[in-house]
Design an enzyme around this catalytic site. Sequence first.
Site, PDB file in Angstrom:
ATOM      1  N   LYS A 108       0.865  -1.185   0.000  1.00  6.82           N
ATOM      2  CA  LYS A 108       0.000   0.000   0.000  1.00  6.82           C
ATOM      3  C   LYS A 108       0.892   1.221   0.000  1.00  6.82           C
ATOM      4  CE  LYS A 108      -4.499   0.549   0.073  1.00  6.82           C
ATOM      5  NZ  LYS A 108      -5.508  -0.398  -0.438  1.00  6.82           N
TER       6      LYS A 108
HETATM    7  P1  NAD Z   1     -12.922   7.381  -2.963  1.00  8.98           P
HETATM    8  O1  NAD Z   1     -11.902   8.401  -2.651  1.00  8.98           O
HETATM    9  O2  NAD Z   1     -13.388   7.192  -4.345  1.00  8.98           O
HETATM   10  O3  NAD Z   1     -14.214   7.627  -2.044  1.00  8.98           O
HETATM   11  C1  NAD Z   1     -14.147   7.736  -0.654  1.00  8.98           C
HETATM   12  C2  NAD Z   1     -15.494   8.239  -0.141  1.00  8.98           C
HETATM   13  O4  NAD Z   1     -15.476   8.227   1.305  1.00  8.98           O
HETATM   14  C3  NAD Z   1     -15.812   9.671  -0.551  1.00  8.98           C
HETATM   15  O5  NAD Z   1     -17.197   9.765  -0.792  1.00  8.98           O
HETATM   16  C4  NAD Z   1     -15.426  10.481   0.694  1.00  8.98           C
HETATM   17  O6  NAD Z   1     -16.101  11.726   0.777  1.00  8.98           O
HETATM   18  C5  NAD Z   1     -15.860   9.518   1.772  1.00  8.98           C
HETATM   19  N1  NAD Z   1     -15.215   9.743   3.061  1.00  8.98           N
HETATM   20  C6  NAD Z   1     -13.924  10.059   3.311  1.00  8.98           C
HETATM   21  N2  NAD Z   1     -13.739  10.197   4.637  1.00  8.98           N
HETATM   22  C7  NAD Z   1     -14.926   9.953   5.207  1.00  8.98           C
HETATM   23  C8  NAD Z   1     -15.384   9.942   6.546  1.00  8.98           C
HETATM   24  N3  NAD Z   1     -14.561  10.232   7.564  1.00  8.98           N
HETATM   25  N4  NAD Z   1     -16.690   9.635   6.776  1.00  8.98           N
HETATM   26  C9  NAD Z   1     -17.510   9.361   5.754  1.00  8.98           C
HETATM   27  N5  NAD Z   1     -17.151   9.353   4.467  1.00  8.98           N
HETATM   28  C10 NAD Z   1     -15.874   9.645   4.205  1.00  8.98           C
HETATM   29  O7  NAD Z   1     -12.327   6.013  -2.343  1.00  8.98           O
HETATM   30  P2  NAD Z   1     -12.681   4.513  -2.764  1.00  8.98           P
HETATM   31  O8  NAD Z   1     -11.707   4.076  -3.771  1.00  8.98           O
HETATM   32  O9  NAD Z   1     -14.154   4.393  -2.999  1.00  8.98           O
HETATM   33  O10 NAD Z   1     -12.282   3.753  -1.417  1.00  8.98           O
HETATM   34  C11 NAD Z   1     -13.189   3.656  -0.308  1.00  8.98           C
HETATM   35  C12 NAD Z   1     -12.749   2.511   0.598  1.00  8.98           C
HETATM   36  O11 NAD Z   1     -12.736   1.293  -0.168  1.00  8.98           O
HETATM   37  C13 NAD Z   1     -11.342   2.644   1.190  1.00  8.98           C
HETATM   38  O12 NAD Z   1     -11.342   2.026   2.465  1.00  8.98           O
HETATM   39  C14 NAD Z   1     -10.492   1.821   0.242  1.00  8.98           C
HETATM   40  O13 NAD Z   1      -9.303   1.350   0.852  1.00  8.98           O
HETATM   41  C15 NAD Z   1     -11.457   0.682  -0.058  1.00  8.98           C
HETATM   42  N6  NAD Z   1     -11.171  -0.062  -1.299  1.00  8.98           N
HETATM   43  C16 NAD Z   1     -11.091   0.589  -2.501  1.00  8.98           C
HETATM   44  C17 NAD Z   1     -10.851  -0.156  -3.651  1.00  8.98           C
HETATM   45  C18 NAD Z   1     -10.828   0.481  -5.017  1.00  8.98           C
HETATM   46  O14 NAD Z   1     -10.753  -0.261  -5.997  1.00  8.98           O
HETATM   47  N7  NAD Z   1     -10.926   1.783  -5.142  1.00  8.98           N
HETATM   48  C19 NAD Z   1     -10.650  -1.540  -3.570  1.00  8.98           C
HETATM   49  C20 NAD Z   1     -10.762  -2.165  -2.327  1.00  8.98           C
HETATM   50  C21 NAD Z   1     -11.026  -1.414  -1.194  1.00  8.98           C
END
Ligand code: NAD
Length: 418
Positions: free
Chosen positions: A107
């Site tokens: 990461k």
């Molecule tokens: P992103 O940046 O596209 O979206 C994140 C969202 O969370 C946004 O809407 C943001 O406003 C919101 N957010 C941030 N802090 C917050 C808080 N304190 N309370 C409430 N909402 C909050 O990110 P993403 O890629 O959708 O990732 C989201 C989660 O999924 C993370 O934990 C990431 O590690 C996990 N994840 C992502 C992927 C991927 O392919 N993008 C894969 C596996 C896991």
Amino acid sequence: MEAYDSPAFRMACQQFDAVADHLQMPQAERPRLKYPKRSLIVSLPINCEDGTQKVYTGFRVQHHLTLGPTKGGLRFHPDVTLGEVAALAMWMSWKCALTGLPYGGAKGGIACDPHRMAPREVERLTRRYTQEMIPFIGPQVDVMAPDMGTNEQVMAWIMDSYSMHMGYSVPSIVTGKPLSLGGSVGRREATGRGVAHLVARAADTIGLDLKTATVAVQGFGNVGSVAALTLESYGATVVAVSDVSGGVFNARGLDLEKLAKHLAKERTLHGFTEAEAITNDQVLLTPCDVLVPAAMERQITGDNAGRIQCRILAEGANGPTTPEADAILSRREDVFVLPDILCNAGGVVVSYFEWVQDLQSFFWSETEVMEKLYRILDESYDRVLHSSRSRNISMRTAALCAGIQRVREAKAIRGLFP
Ligand code: NAD
């Protein structure tokens, strides 16, 4: 390993130790499996648009290199620390091993707020970070992907910076790229669609009809928005969603299309008037059938785990549930947990497909990608469910056991060099 000390890293270690105890793993074997292989911290000076210079801090942690290159996302968020990145790298290791991918976990992150930076500043920061990472990454060493705060554009800048250094195009240096640069069809949607697919499997398991089910989603970014839209396409009603600015609720169902338009225009859910405004905490406590935390770590805690009101907790985020919350949930037979390393694995599975396609310079159709994705997710779900039921352990313990055991076996058979 004091350098990694942080709430998220302590949580990842606590989960590991519980599984190691369950597997009756000798104490002497644990540190080699648990602690990251190597980490790099870099300082990143950039020229800002206002004429000043600013120095950011970037991290990359590679958890283990036993099964192949490392793989894992790159996060841009103000709270990023070495310890958080190390925890996320550890979870990536177990996730890749659980789903049978030939990778260790990694990461990366930069402590910054991309939403408060000019696009050209984000570009300079990404390119500088890539430059500093050149001795540490490579298509056979460590392959990055999007995570919170990063997207296809950021991946394109990484691919371009690395390729300029090498002197030829190297699409396989990152996944989650735009299609025009060797990205895979379905990658952008893979995590959210995978979450929804596994929710449908879990609904079958517990006898829940998704057509009459209600859904609440914390985090309306890549994962949360695609999960919400896909679950809606399965017939479910999405009643609450949130982003960092707060949440919105409508008992009759939110108009996701209007919500997405509002978000595209305003870059925040705040100010969406066609639903009731609620707090992020209220989103987690919304009475619903399916709750999808899809934002940060450590959201379901010892404090609120007894009060969440869902039948399926589908962990789209990494590490959204603390061990204290897990202890409470394990006593609540009314909540079926889809643990993060299984629930959100769709993203890394299609990243793996993208890497394979880039290495072969031979690209697949969307049908091929989705069929292969669902096959891996179904097989992983069946294995975890069977292990959970036959050994009377939680779905999380079953998933972590499968991942940790595979890495453990690989380390044992390779032996210790020199
Ligand atoms: P992103 O940046 O596209 O979206 C994140 C969202 O969370 C946004 O809407 C943001 O406003 C919101 N957010 C941030 N802090 C917050 C808080 N304190 N309370 C409430 N909402 C909050 O990110 P993403 O890629 O959708 O990732 C989201 C989660 O999924 C993370 O934990 C990431 O590690 C996990 N994840 C992502 C992927 C991927 O392919 N993008 C894969 C596996 C896991």
